[in-house]
Design a protein around this motif. Structure first.
Motif, PDB file in Angstrom:
ATOM      1  N   SER A  70     -50.283   9.588  17.413  1.00 62.63           N
ATOM      2  CA  SER A  70     -49.132  10.226  18.046  1.00 62.63           C
ATOM      3  C   SER A  70     -49.286  10.398  19.548  1.00 62.63           C
ATOM      4  O   SER A  70     -48.295  10.442  20.281  1.00 62.63           O
ATOM      5  N   ASP A  71     -50.525  10.477  20.023  1.00 60.15           N
ATOM      6  CA  ASP A  71     -50.729  10.714  21.455  1.00 60.15           C
ATOM      7  C   ASP A  71     -50.856   9.429  22.265  1.00 60.15           C
ATOM      8  O   ASP A  71     -51.095   9.477  23.471  1.00 60.15           O
ATOM      9  N   TRP A  72     -50.696   8.282  21.637  1.00 61.49           N
ATOM     10  CA  TRP A  72     -50.820   7.023  22.382  1.00 61.49           C
ATOM     11  C   TRP A  72     -49.509   6.742  23.113  1.00 61.49           C
ATOM     12  O   TRP A  72     -48.425   6.916  22.578  1.00 61.49           O
ATOM     13  N   ARG A  73     -49.632   6.298  24.371  1.00 60.11           N
ATOM     14  CA  ARG A  73     -48.478   5.961  25.178  1.00 60.11           C
ATOM     15  C   ARG A  73     -48.645   4.529  25.697  1.00 60.11           C
ATOM     16  O   ARG A  73     -49.727   4.095  26.018  1.00 60.11           O
TER      17      ARG A  73
ATOM     18  N   SER B 285     -48.610   2.715  28.433  1.00 61.53           N
ATOM     19  CA  SER B 285     -48.715   2.661  29.893  1.00 61.53           C
ATOM     20  C   SER B 285     -49.859   1.693  30.223  1.00 61.53           C
ATOM     21  O   SER B 285     -50.929   1.757  29.628  1.00 61.53           O
TER      22      SER B 285
ATOM     23  N   ARG C 263     -45.822  -2.499  20.763  1.00 62.19           N
ATOM     24  CA  ARG C 263     -44.554  -1.743  20.793  1.00 62.19           C
ATOM     25  C   ARG C 263     -43.434  -2.709  21.150  1.00 62.19           C
ATOM     26  O   ARG C 263     -43.581  -3.529  22.054  1.00 62.19           O
TER      27      ARG C 263
ATOM     28  N   ARG D 137     -43.717   0.662  16.457  1.00 62.30           N
ATOM     29  CA  ARG D 137     -45.043   0.897  17.041  1.00 62.30           C
ATOM     30  C   ARG D 137     -46.094   0.768  15.933  1.00 62.30           C
ATOM     31  O   ARG D 137     -45.997   1.426  14.908  1.00 62.30           O
TER      32      ARG D 137
END
Length: 470
Positions: free
Chosen positions: A100-103, A105, A158, A168
């Motif tokens: 859940s904390d993966w972004r 970027s 993604r 995702r």
């Protein structure tokens, strides 16, 4: 044998001399260049092979990951709910849900463009190492022999599908276990260096063999003119050098042969006028003057004959033979004793030697004559010295000053101890005779007075037949 004795033994001295001189020789330098070159080439080849294998693995690893990412995308397109459920429950090997904390970027542009091309709509990929991909295992306790290094890296994928839904998920890469199995490691480097050194020594030995034959022939030719042509074989450059060397040796022999023939002709031509001169001298009425002139003429005739003998001494074509040295020395002493000379055979050596018998006999005869002339007697003996055979003719005379020991071999040279009417050529002839069978004649003063003449025959010509006497 004590450690000190072993250290100074001939075998150890030869080994130490070889280790000292070999790096400075052409063979040593060639072996070093070949060994270093082959070792460096092998190491570089293995390193290049290792890098190529890694590059191929990375390429195949990426291709497999693209297939996995495309496969999951197609599953989402066919069965969105079932695929999401399978990922959430970790039912798909090689793919799992995103934390859940993966972004997204810092996406990898090259990988993102490739996946976009495969899917037909925009997609992004971000790479993570195995510690991030499997961070949950780091909270667990490890067994003593376990860690997470063997777990694979992963891609965070993604994209937004054609229906506008964001997808995702994570796909795992193949584990890169070759990272811990380098082709070029410490034991391999050591083995490569050792193999390179051995191959270098072998190659240098093979390359230098013809040159060593030429070097031995040149050394033998410096001691004796009765040489054998070197077999012409090997690479073309070596064959050319050997042929040139054989031609040079033959030309030297021709020059010596021509010189001998010229001297023989001159000597022969001089005999007639010298004989006529002697007959005319007999007509001189003054007896004292006649005797002096006849004596001078006799010296002149002797000089001519000795000069011819010296020239012929290095051109004698005599076959080689293996003879018993003790028998030769004993016979020489007995023959001299029959004529009332004080010649004794004192010490034997129990060996046979490959020599030219007549040349050795003549050299011994000249040395014995000198010993009797200047010392009144002669002592014959022989012994082994570092494998070589030494034949000695010693006397009890006055000896020679040290500075005259080398000058004694110069033809027609009168030394400080010279007496009588000799021409001073006996030692020169003995030296020339010794050279015809590869021996070396030297002089040295004895400790208790007298002179010692030593004929040293190299070890290659010596054959042991019994216990040495000295």
């Amino acid at each position: 044998m004590t450690s000190s004795a072993a250290k100074h033994s001939p075998r150890w001295r030869r080994l130490l001399r070889f280790l000292r001189d070999y790096p400075r020789s052409l063979a040593g330098r060639l072996a070093l260049v070949l060994a270093l070159g082959m070792a460096a080439s092998a190491i570089l080849a293995l390193e290049a092979s290792d890098r190529l294998q890694r590059a191929n693995f990375r390429k195949e690893q990426a291709a497999a990951a693209f297939r996995s990412a495309t496969d999951i995308a197609e599953r989402f397109d066919r069965d969105p709910l079932g695929t999401k459920t399978a990922l959430d429950e970790n039912l798909v090997l090689g793919a799992h849900p995103v934390k859940s904390d993966w972004r997204m970027s810092g996406a990898n542009p090259e990988l993102s463009r490739e996946l976009t091309s495969r899917l037909g709509f925009p997609a992004q990929i971000k790479t993570f190492d195995n510690r991030t991909c499997f961070a949950q295992f780091q909270r667990n306790r490890y067994a003593a022999g376990m860690n997470i290094d063997a777990l694979p890296d992963c891609w965070f994928v993604r994209y937004v599908d054609k229906a506008g839904t964001e997808r995702r998920y994570v796909v795992d890469l193949w584990p890169d276990r070759s990272f811990y199995q380098h082709n070029v490691g410490h034991p391999y480097v050591v083995l490569i260096i050792i193999a390179g050194a051995l191959l270098g020594l072998l190659a240098a030995s093979l390359a230098m063999a013809p040159l060593r034959r030429m070097e031995k022939s040149a050394r033998a030719f410096s001691l004796e003119v009765d040489f054998e042509p070197i077999p012409v074989k090997g690479p073309s450059e070596v064959r050319a050098a050997l042929e040139t060397f054989n031609i040079a040796q033959e030309r030297v022999r021709e020059v010596i042969r021509e010189r001998t023939q010229i001297l023989a002709s001159v000597t022969h031509d001089l005999q007639t006028p010298l004989t006529r001169l002697r007959l005319r001298l007999e007509q001189v009425e003054d007896e004292v003057l006649r005797d002096r002139l006849v004596a001078d003429l006799a010296v002149t005739q002797q000089l001519v004959r000795d000069g011819l003998d010296l020239a012929r001494s290095s051109e004698i074509r005599e076959p080689w033979a293996v003879i018993d040295i003790d028998s030769v020395l004993s016979s020489a002493a007995e023959d001299a004793a029959e004529f009332g000379h004080r010649v004794v055979f004192t010490t034997g050596c129990g060996v046979q030697a490959r020599v030219k018998p007549n040349a050795l006999g003549r050299a011994l005869g000249n040395l014995v004559d000198n010993a009797q002339k200047y010392g009144g007697s002669a002592e014959l003996s022989c012994w082994r010295d570092n494998g070589d055979l030494v034949i000695c003719v010693a006397d009890r005379g006055p000896g020679l000053p040290d500075y005259e020991l080398e000058q004694a071999f110069q033809p027609f040279r009168r030394l400080s101890s010279s007496k009588g009417s000799g021409t001073g050529i006996g030692l020169a002839i003995a030296q020339a005779q010794a050279k015809t069978f590869g021996a070396i004649l030297t002089l040295r003063n004895r400790k208790n007075g007298g002179l010692s003449a030593e004929i040293r025959i190299p070890v290659k010509s010596v054959r042991t037949t019994g216990q040495a006497g000295r």
